[in-house]
Design an enzyme around this catalytic site. Structure first.
Site, mmCIF file in Angstrom:
data_model
loop_
_atom_site.group_PDB
_atom_site.id
_atom_site.type_symbol
_atom_site.label_atom_id
_atom_site.label_comp_id
_atom_site.label_asym_id
_atom_site.label_seq_id
_atom_site.Cartn_x
_atom_site.Cartn_y
_atom_site.Cartn_z
ATOM 1 N N THR A 132 0.818 -1.220 0.000
ATOM 2 C CA THR A 132 0.000 0.000 0.000
ATOM 3 C C THR A 132 0.851 1.269 0.000
ATOM 4 O O THR A 132 1.876 1.346 0.678
ATOM 5 C CB THR A 132 -0.908 -0.011 1.251
ATOM 6 O OG1 THR A 132 -1.605 -1.260 1.282
ATOM 7 C CG2 THR A 132 -1.901 1.128 1.235
ATOM 8 N N GLY A 137 -4.179 1.788 -2.669
ATOM 9 C CA GLY A 137 -4.376 0.666 -1.747
ATOM 10 C C GLY A 137 -5.081 -0.464 -2.468
ATOM 11 O O GLY A 137 -4.457 -1.413 -2.948
ATOM 12 N N GLN A 249 -4.231 -17.425 0.625
ATOM 13 C CA GLN A 249 -3.828 -17.884 1.972
ATOM 14 C C GLN A 249 -3.950 -16.744 2.988
ATOM 15 O O GLN A 249 -4.370 -16.943 4.116
ATOM 16 C CB GLN A 249 -2.389 -18.428 1.949
ATOM 17 C CG GLN A 249 -1.896 -18.776 3.334
ATOM 18 C CD GLN A 249 -0.819 -19.834 3.348
ATOM 19 O OE1 GLN A 249 -0.884 -20.811 2.629
ATOM 20 N NE2 GLN A 249 0.190 -19.639 4.189
ATOM 21 N N GLU A 250 -3.564 -15.523 2.553
ATOM 22 C CA GLU A 250 -3.701 -14.354 3.437
ATOM 23 C C GLU A 250 -5.166 -14.197 3.859
ATOM 24 O O GLU A 250 -5.474 -13.949 5.019
ATOM 25 C CB GLU A 250 -3.217 -13.098 2.697
ATOM 26 C CG GLU A 250 -3.575 -11.814 3.404
ATOM 27 C CD GLU A 250 -2.858 -10.570 2.868
ATOM 28 O OE1 GLU A 250 -2.039 -10.715 1.941
ATOM 29 O OE2 GLU A 250 -3.115 -9.480 3.390
ATOM 30 N N GLN A 344 -23.031 -4.264 23.130
ATOM 31 C CA GLN A 344 -24.363 -3.840 23.588
ATOM 32 C C GLN A 344 -24.797 -4.639 24.818
ATOM 33 O O GLN A 344 -25.322 -4.081 25.785
ATOM 34 C CB GLN A 344 -25.373 -4.018 22.438
ATOM 35 C CG GLN A 344 -26.724 -3.410 22.697
ATOM 36 C CD GLN A 344 -26.696 -1.877 22.724
ATOM 37 O OE1 GLN A 344 -25.766 -1.256 22.208
ATOM 38 N NE2 GLN A 344 -27.695 -1.279 23.345
ATOM 39 N N GLY A 372 -7.460 -6.560 1.568
ATOM 40 C CA GLY A 372 -8.463 -6.371 0.513
ATOM 41 C C GLY A 372 -9.809 -6.090 1.172
ATOM 42 O O GLY A 372 -10.296 -6.894 1.967
HETATM 43 C C1 LIG Z 1 -3.858 -1.711 10.482
HETATM 44 C C2 LIG Z 1 -3.548 -1.843 9.024
HETATM 45 C C3 LIG Z 1 -2.580 -2.758 8.624
HETATM 46 C C4 LIG Z 1 -2.249 -2.866 7.279
HETATM 47 N N1 LIG Z 1 -1.213 -3.673 6.913
HETATM 48 C C5 LIG Z 1 -0.750 -3.609 5.630
HETATM 49 C C6 LIG Z 1 0.468 -4.268 5.271
HETATM 50 O O1 LIG Z 1 1.111 -4.944 6.079
HETATM 51 N N2 LIG Z 1 0.912 -4.133 4.001
HETATM 52 C C7 LIG Z 1 0.241 -3.399 3.065
HETATM 53 O O2 LIG Z 1 0.701 -3.314 1.955
HETATM 54 N N3 LIG Z 1 -0.917 -2.759 3.380
HETATM 55 C C8 LIG Z 1 -1.405 -2.832 4.637
HETATM 56 N N4 LIG Z 1 -2.560 -2.161 4.984
HETATM 57 C C9 LIG Z 1 -3.267 -1.401 3.962
HETATM 58 C C10 LIG Z 1 -4.607 -2.002 3.546
HETATM 59 O O3 LIG Z 1 -4.417 -3.209 2.859
HETATM 60 C C11 LIG Z 1 -5.357 -0.941 2.720
HETATM 61 O O4 LIG Z 1 -5.728 0.103 3.608
HETATM 62 C C12 LIG Z 1 -6.567 -1.494 2.002
HETATM 63 O O5 LIG Z 1 -6.194 -2.384 0.965
HETATM 64 C C13 LIG Z 1 -7.454 -0.399 1.398
HETATM 65 O O6 LIG Z 1 -6.701 0.501 0.647
HETATM 66 P P1 LIG Z 1 -6.876 2.091 0.892
HETATM 67 O O7 LIG Z 1 -6.735 2.330 2.352
HETATM 68 O O8 LIG Z 1 -5.974 2.799 -0.008
HETATM 69 O O9 LIG Z 1 -8.379 2.389 0.508
HETATM 70 P P2 LIG Z 1 -8.918 2.741 -0.953
HETATM 71 O O10 LIG Z 1 -8.409 1.768 -1.944
HETATM 72 O O11 LIG Z 1 -8.692 4.183 -1.205
HETATM 73 O O12 LIG Z 1 -10.484 2.485 -0.771
HETATM 74 C C14 LIG Z 1 -11.347 3.428 -0.105
HETATM 75 C C15 LIG Z 1 -12.765 2.847 -0.160
HETATM 76 O O13 LIG Z 1 -13.165 2.715 -1.539
HETATM 77 C C16 LIG Z 1 -13.536 1.380 -1.785
HETATM 78 N N5 LIG Z 1 -13.145 0.988 -3.141
HETATM 79 C C17 LIG Z 1 -11.947 1.101 -3.742
HETATM 80 N N6 LIG Z 1 -11.971 0.576 -4.971
HETATM 81 C C18 LIG Z 1 -13.228 0.094 -5.150
HETATM 82 C C19 LIG Z 1 -13.910 -0.587 -6.218
HETATM 83 N N7 LIG Z 1 -13.286 -0.902 -7.354
HETATM 84 N N8 LIG Z 1 -15.205 -0.915 -6.039
HETATM 85 C C20 LIG Z 1 -15.865 -0.622 -4.888
HETATM 86 N N9 LIG Z 1 -15.269 0.019 -3.855
HETATM 87 C C21 LIG Z 1 -13.980 0.370 -3.992
HETATM 88 C C22 LIG Z 1 -12.812 0.545 -0.753
HETATM 89 O O14 LIG Z 1 -13.451 -0.709 -0.559
HETATM 90 C C23 LIG Z 1 -12.873 1.446 0.456
HETATM 91 O O15 LIG Z 1 -14.110 1.302 1.084
HETATM 92 C C24 LIG Z 1 -2.937 -2.074 6.317
HETATM 93 C C25 LIG Z 1 -3.931 -1.190 6.727
HETATM 94 C C26 LIG Z 1 -4.211 -1.041 8.055
HETATM 95 C C27 LIG Z 1 -5.219 0.003 8.459
#
Ligand SMILES: Cc1cc2nc3c(=O)[nH]c(=O)nc-3n(C[C@H](O)[C@H](O)[C@H](O)COP(=O)(O)OP(=O)(O)OC[C@H]3O[C@@H](n4cnc5c(N)ncnc54)[C@H](O)[C@@H]3O)c2cc1C
Length: 387
Positions: A132, A137, A249-250, A344, A372
């Site tokens: 990310t 993301g 697997q993840e 609750q 994801g």
């Molecule tokens: C505590 C924590 C640990 C994490 N650990 C890791 C890690 O170890 N390594 C790593 O790489 N990442 C990690 N992440 C990142 C995480 O995988 C991402 O936050 C996640 O994939 C969502 O990406 P984003 O935050 O950019 O949201 P965005 O992609 O910007 O999405 C925002 C919203 O839009 C929606 N959306 C986006 N595209 C679509 C679509 N095509 N159709 C419908 N809805 C859509 C999403 O579902 C979401 O609701 C971590 C995040 C957190 C908070």
């Protein structure tokens, strides 16, 4: 009348024996320190080494690289279940053993495996995976971190930044997803292993989160980092495919954690509903609350049967992207519903962090986002339906 909840099990005696040793380890080495780690925003390095010494990390790694060579995901889920049972959301053992190290086991050359696997198994080395970015993301193909091969120096020069990386502060070995060809779409994505101490590799903030406060989640920065070509994991340009192959697997690992958390919430809520009195009766004796608990128990049972089936299928190599997506979104959304009902039932105490149900509530919120999002899982399933 006392009653115990019968849980459908796929475990054999050796898994139950292993469970006992995990339980003893957590009670001695994790539970007494967890509160302090929550304040620190990270666990200690020692707990990783102790977990390694106790044989709790990376069981599937071959014996020649220090592992137990046991490819049975039930051992991984025993660890996840026992960690959920005591609310140990700090140590990033599952992300290390279930998600990251398998990339090195499956894609690494013998030389790479010799360099990294023994330390990853012993807990001397802690791993992270950095996909990310601040601007990408869900849309992994939108990443901008770039690696340009410099033939003269026999290395890649890596530039970019990552965010939300689990184990980000503690990690020694980071698999960085980067673009090695700007014009090749998903075929231009590669995996580079960046190691602690490489010049130009800096950690940013340890991010302050809603829950999982003892787990370090950090920003990473790469400024002209020279990564030797020996640190390329898999073929250049094959990173996206490798990620797609490992993501099931993840997702099953996250689903297993969700079911374990649901069961923990059911146990906590049931105990509380029997003990807490209102209007001269235990609160569990009010029909509404009895129905809430009945629904919780039913949901826990259905989820357990489903995830047990997924774990056995994973062992047999039969989990595809669609099934993993179904397990991931459905169990984690259910976890949110169940934990909310548990809060609750606890009334005001459910909002107090000293109660495990409150920690289960804050820890659960991320489950439908990382690995994801729910929406992305539904997109995957939708595509499999031809729509
Ligand atoms: C505590 C924590 C640990 C994490 N650990 C890791 C890690 O170890 N390594 C790593 O790489 N990442 C990690 N992440 C990142 C995480 O995988 C991402 O936050 C996640 O994939 C969502 O990406 P984003 O935050 O950019 O949201 P965005 O992609 O910007 O999405 C925002 C919203 O839009 C929606 N959306 C986006 N595209 C679509 C679509 N095509 N159709 C419908 N809805 C859509 C999403 O579902 C979401 O609701 C971590 C995040 C957190 C908070």
């Amino acid at each position: 009348m006392t009653a115990s909840i019968q849980r459908p099990s796929i475990y054999e005696q050796e898994h139950e024996d292993f469970r006992q040793s995990v339980r003893t380890f957590l009670e001695k080495e994790v539970v007494p320190h967890h509160h302090q780690w929550e304040k620190d925003g990270q666990v200690s390095r020692e707990v990783w080494q102790r977990a390694g010494a106790a044989g709790l990390l990376c069981f599937d790694v071959d014996e020649e690289y220090g592992g137990a060579g046991v490819r049975d995901f039930r051992y991984n889920t025993v660890v996840a279940e026992e960690m959920a049972r005591v609310g140990a959301s700090g140590p990033g053992f599952p992300v290390h053993s279930d998600i990251i190290v398998p990339y090195i086991s499956s894609l690494g050359t013998p030389e790479q495996k010799r360099r990294w696997l023994p330390g990853l198994v012993s807990g001397e080395l802690i791993s992270a995976i950095a996909m990310t970015e601040p601007g990408a993301g869900s849309d992994l193909q939108g990443i901008r971190t770039s690696a340009v091969f410099e033939p003269g120096r026999d290395c890649y020069v890596l530039n970019g930044s990552k965010t939300f990386i689990s184990n980000g502060i503690l990690s020694d070995v980071v698999i960085v997803v980067c673009r090695t060809d700007p014009d090749a779409g998903h075929k231009g994505i590669s995996l580079l292993v960046v190691e602690r101490g490489m010049k130009g590799f800096e950690r940013g903030r340890n991010l302050e989160k809603v829950g999982m406060k003892a787990q370090d989640t950090a920003e990473l920065f790469f400024d002209d980092v020279e990564v030797p070509k020996e640190n390329l994991l898999g073929e250049e340009g094959s990173g996206f495919i490798s990620l797609m192959m490992n993501l099931p697997q993840e997702r099953i690992s996250i689903a297993a954690m969700a079911v374990a958390a649901i069961e923990q919430v059911l146990d906590l809520s049931l105990a509380y509903a029997k003990e807490r009195q209102a209007f001269g009766r235990p609160i569990g004796s009010f029909q509404h609350n009895r129905f809430v608990l009945a629904e919780m128990a039913t949901n826990a049972h259905v989820a357990r049967v489903f995830v047990n089936d997924c774990i056995l299928k994973l062992n047999a190599g039969e989990v595809d992207t669609t099934l993993a997506a179904m397990a991931k979104w459905w169990t984690t959304e259910l976890q949110k519903q169940v934990v909310d009902a548990g809060v609750q039932l606890h009334g005001g105490y459910g909002y107090m962090l000293e109660y495990p149900i409150a920690k289960a509530f804050t820890d659960s919120r991320i489950q439908t986002i990382y690995g994801g999002t729910t929406e992305i899982q539904k997109e995957i399933i939708g595509r499999s339906l031809g729509i």
